[in-house]
Design a protein around this motif. Structure first.
Motif, PDB file in Angstrom:
ATOM      1  N   UNK A 166       0.837  -1.192   0.000  1.00  0.00           N
ATOM      2  CA  UNK A 166       0.000   0.000   0.000  1.00  0.00           C
ATOM      3  C   UNK A 166       0.880   1.253   0.000  1.00  0.00           C
ATOM      4  N   UNK A 167       0.239   2.377   0.167  1.00  0.00           N
ATOM      5  CA  UNK A 167       0.961   3.646   0.184  1.00  0.00           C
ATOM      6  C   UNK A 167       1.618   3.833   1.546  1.00  0.00           C
ATOM      7  N   UNK A 168       2.871   4.272   1.588  1.00  0.00           N
ATOM      8  CA  UNK A 168       3.524   4.535   2.880  1.00  0.00           C
ATOM      9  C   UNK A 168       2.779   5.600   3.666  1.00  0.00           C
ATOM     10  N   UNK A 169       2.832   5.504   4.970  1.00  0.00           N
ATOM     11  CA  UNK A 169       2.170   6.479   5.831  1.00  0.00           C
ATOM     12  C   UNK A 169       3.009   7.744   5.965  1.00  0.00           C
ATOM     13  N   UNK A 170       2.367   8.804   6.458  1.00  0.00           N
ATOM     14  CA  UNK A 170       3.109  10.022   6.730  1.00  0.00           C
ATOM     15  C   UNK A 170       4.194   9.789   7.760  1.00  0.00           C
ATOM     16  N   UNK A 171       3.892   8.934   8.757  1.00  0.00           N
ATOM     17  CA  UNK A 171       4.896   8.616   9.778  1.00  0.00           C
ATOM     18  C   UNK A 171       6.114   7.959   9.146  1.00  0.00           C
ATOM     19  N   UNK A 172       5.870   7.030   8.217  1.00  0.00           N
ATOM     20  CA  UNK A 172       6.978   6.402   7.509  1.00  0.00           C
ATOM     21  C   UNK A 172       7.773   7.451   6.741  1.00  0.00           C
ATOM     22  N   UNK A 173       7.054   8.358   6.086  1.00  0.00           N
ATOM     23  CA  UNK A 173       7.723   9.383   5.286  1.00  0.00           C
ATOM     24  C   UNK A 173       8.629  10.250   6.151  1.00  0.00           C
ATOM     25  N   UNK A 192       5.596  14.152   2.732  1.00  0.00           N
ATOM     26  CA  UNK A 192       5.009  13.679   3.982  1.00  0.00           C
ATOM     27  C   UNK A 192       3.526  14.009   4.041  1.00  0.00           C
ATOM     28  N   UNK A 193       3.183  15.222   3.631  1.00  0.00           N
ATOM     29  CA  UNK A 193       1.786  15.644   3.675  1.00  0.00           C
ATOM     30  C   UNK A 193       0.943  14.887   2.664  1.00  0.00           C
ATOM     31  N   UNK A 194       1.490  14.661   1.483  1.00  0.00           N
ATOM     32  CA  UNK A 194       0.765  13.898   0.456  1.00  0.00           C
ATOM     33  C   UNK A 194       0.479  12.485   0.946  1.00  0.00           C
ATOM     34  N   UNK A 195       1.485  11.833   1.519  1.00  0.00           N
ATOM     35  CA  UNK A 195       1.305  10.464   1.984  1.00  0.00           C
ATOM     36  C   UNK A 195       0.376  10.407   3.196  1.00  0.00           C
ATOM     37  N   UNK A 196       0.458  11.407   4.038  1.00  0.00           N
ATOM     38  CA  UNK A 196      -0.445  11.459   5.185  1.00  0.00           C
ATOM     39  C   UNK A 196      -1.894  11.535   4.719  1.00  0.00           C
ATOM     40  N   UNK A 197      -2.144  12.322   3.681  1.00  0.00           N
ATOM     41  CA  UNK A 197      -3.501  12.439   3.132  1.00  0.00           C
ATOM     42  C   UNK A 197      -3.916  11.135   2.455  1.00  0.00           C
ATOM     43  N   UNK A 198      -2.999  10.518   1.699  1.00  0.00           N
ATOM     44  CA  UNK A 198      -3.325   9.307   0.947  1.00  0.00           C
ATOM     45  C   UNK A 198      -3.656   8.135   1.851  1.00  0.00           C
ATOM     46  N   UNK A 199      -3.106   8.127   3.063  1.00  0.00           N
ATOM     47  CA  UNK A 199      -3.307   6.991   3.965  1.00  0.00           C
ATOM     48  C   UNK A 199      -4.262   7.309   5.120  1.00  0.00           C
ATOM     49  N   UNK A 200      -5.032   8.362   4.960  1.00  0.00           N
ATOM     50  CA  UNK A 200      -5.911   8.777   6.053  1.00  0.00           C
ATOM     51  C   UNK A 200      -6.938   7.705   6.393  1.00  0.00           C
ATOM     52  N   UNK A 201      -7.424   6.956   5.383  1.00  0.00           N
ATOM     53  CA  UNK A 201      -8.428   5.921   5.653  1.00  0.00           C
ATOM     54  C   UNK A 201      -7.828   4.776   6.459  1.00  0.00           C
ATOM     55  N   UNK A 202      -6.616   4.376   6.073  1.00  0.00           N
ATOM     56  CA  UNK A 202      -5.954   3.283   6.795  1.00  0.00           C
ATOM     57  C   UNK A 202      -5.620   3.722   8.220  1.00  0.00           C
ATOM     58  N   UNK A 203      -5.154   4.946   8.365  1.00  0.00           N
ATOM     59  CA  UNK A 203      -4.843   5.463   9.701  1.00  0.00           C
ATOM     60  C   UNK A 203      -6.082   5.483  10.583  1.00  0.00           C
ATOM     61  N   UNK A 204      -7.210   5.882  10.002  1.00  0.00           N
ATOM     62  CA  UNK A 204      -8.458   5.911  10.764  1.00  0.00           C
ATOM     63  C   UNK A 204      -8.907   4.506  11.145  1.00  0.00           C
ATOM     64  N   UNK A 205      -8.750   3.554  10.223  1.00  0.00           N
ATOM     65  CA  UNK A 205      -9.118   2.167  10.515  1.00  0.00           C
ATOM     66  C   UNK A 205      -8.268   1.613  11.652  1.00  0.00           C
ATOM     67  N   UNK A 206      -6.982   1.911  11.625  1.00  0.00           N
ATOM     68  CA  UNK A 206      -6.096   1.417  12.685  1.00  0.00           C
ATOM     69  C   UNK A 206      -6.522   1.972  14.043  1.00  0.00           C
ATOM     70  N   UNK A 207      -6.881   3.240  14.078  1.00  0.00           N
ATOM     71  CA  UNK A 207      -7.302   3.860  15.334  1.00  0.00           C
ATOM     72  C   UNK A 207      -8.617   3.259  15.823  1.00  0.00           C
ATOM     73  N   UNK A 208      -9.564   3.064  14.887  1.00  0.00           N
ATOM     74  CA  UNK A 208     -10.883   2.563  15.280  1.00  0.00           C
ATOM     75  C   UNK A 208     -10.828   1.125  15.773  1.00  0.00           C
ATOM     76  N   UNK A 209      -9.954   0.314  15.161  1.00  0.00           N
ATOM     77  CA  UNK A 209      -9.866  -1.105  15.539  1.00  0.00           C
ATOM     78  C   UNK A 209      -8.801  -1.374  16.592  1.00  0.00           C
ATOM     79  N   UNK A 210      -8.117  -0.319  17.042  1.00  0.00           N
ATOM     80  CA  UNK A 210      -7.048  -0.444  18.041  1.00  0.00           C
ATOM     81  C   UNK A 210      -5.942  -1.382  17.563  1.00  0.00           C
TER      82      UNK A 210
END
Length: 342
Positions: A237-244, A254-272
């Motif tokens: 998948x696309x690297x995260x902003x943290x990875x960048x 960093x900002x582009x990747x942070x935006x591109x992975x916002x759905x995955x980041x949200x899923x990780x937070x919601x599912x712990x």
């Protein structure tokens, strides 16, 4: 001069096999006569320009990421290898070019080739075994009895990842086509899911870990099966902003990747769950620690086919189709060419 498979621009469908100078070596480099190389997804992504956010290459660019071959020259400060040594390895991402008759490689990227394996078998291992080991051992830290899903069990990564996960004592589920069920079960898979007919998230639950090799919706679906505190590692998948940020990319990337992975980041937070993008690192010493496992048969390479260098374009088209079982190997040096060296 030597033959090398090069592209002059991204999205060039067929690399040209052309004559280029044999590379010079630095003090910590060895010059390797490449006997065999393997095709990996990263080669296809590089050719298509899919890694431009992470890596910028000058053109013309010689493709190819891992190899098995013979050391023919050593730099002044090389201590690990001598001329004539049979080696294998995954080269640095900024120094790719194994689809060539020779390549200059830093000594730290290489290990001695397993003696019991052919050059074709050895070339099938460096990238996929290092990637799988770094995902399953270094990041996920799989423990005996834990449950892990490995996507694409019959692929180049999957065939090795299943074996490593079983070696670590995990319970392994994987996805595959019915024609490959017997293969992945023989490699150690405990549960096999036909991805043509059965969504894996409909039959799996409370998993400790997922090793994602697909990305996209497949990755997002993986969050449905991990337990709270579980982990997902993706190589597709696309690297995260943290990875960048960790990788030192410019702020705009960093900002582009942070935006591109916002759905995955949200899923990780919601599912712990913890989500990690893995950009594997070449490591000759780590490969050397795995070599005894290849020697004693604990881990074995799976090869789909061996293709002559001159037919590289055919092999790349086959790789892009996504139906290979195990690895596609490129035979660069013929038996006649190696007769006087081995």
């Amino acid at each position: 001069m030597m033959k090398a498979a090069q592209i002059t621009h991204y999205k060039q469908a067929i690399p040209a096999i052309t004559q280029v100078p044999i590379p010079s070596i630095g003090p910590h480099d060895v010059l390797v006569k490449v006997v065999t190389a393997s095709i990996n997804p990263i080669d296809l992504k590089t050719q298509a320009g899919g890694l431009k956010m992470l890596l910028t290459y000058r053109m013309p660019l010689t493709l190819g990421s891992d190899l098995a071959g013979i050391v023919v020259k050593t730099g002044a400060q090389v201590t690990r290898f001598k001329v004539g040594a049979a080696v294998y390895g995954r080269v640095q991402k900024k120094r790719i070019g194994t689809f060539a008759e020779y390549i200059a490689v830093t000594q730290n990227d290489l290990a001695l080739k397993p003696k019991k394996l052919s050059f074709a078998e050895a070339a099938a291992l460096p990238l996929v075994s290092l990637t799988s080991y770094q995902a399953l051992h270094d990041i996920l830290r799989l423990q005996p009895g834990q449950k892990v899903l490995i996507q694409g069990g019959a692929g180049g990564i999957g065939t090795i990842a299943i074996q490593i996960a079983k070696m670590l004592g995990a319970y392994v589920a994987t996805t595959a086509s019915p024609k490959n069920f017997d293969l992945v079960r023989d490699l150690g898979a405990d549960q096999v899911i036909d991805y043509h007919t059965t969504p894996f998230q409909s039959v799996l639950q409370d998993y400790d870990a997922v090793f994602d090799t697909r990305g996209g919706q497949t990755l997002r679906d993986a969050f449905q099966i991990v337990k709270p505190g579980g982990q997902i590692v993706s190589i597709s998948d696309v690297p995260t902003g943290r990875f960048a940020r960790t990788y030192g990319l410019p702020l705009w990337k960093q900002l582009v990747l942070q935006f591109a992975t916002r759905r995955v980041t949200a899923l990780a937070k919601r599912t712990q769950a913890t989500y990690t993008f893995l950009f594997m690192r070449p490591d000759g010493q780590q490969l050397a620690t795995l070599t005894p496992l290849f020697e004693n048969g604990t881990l074995k390479p799976i090869i789909d086919r061996v293709v002559p260098f001159d037919d590289l374009s055919t092999a790349l088209r086959y790789a892009r189709a996504g139906h290979a079982t195990g690895k596609i190997i490129i035979q660069i040096a013929t038996d006649q060419e190696m007769a006087g060296r081995l």
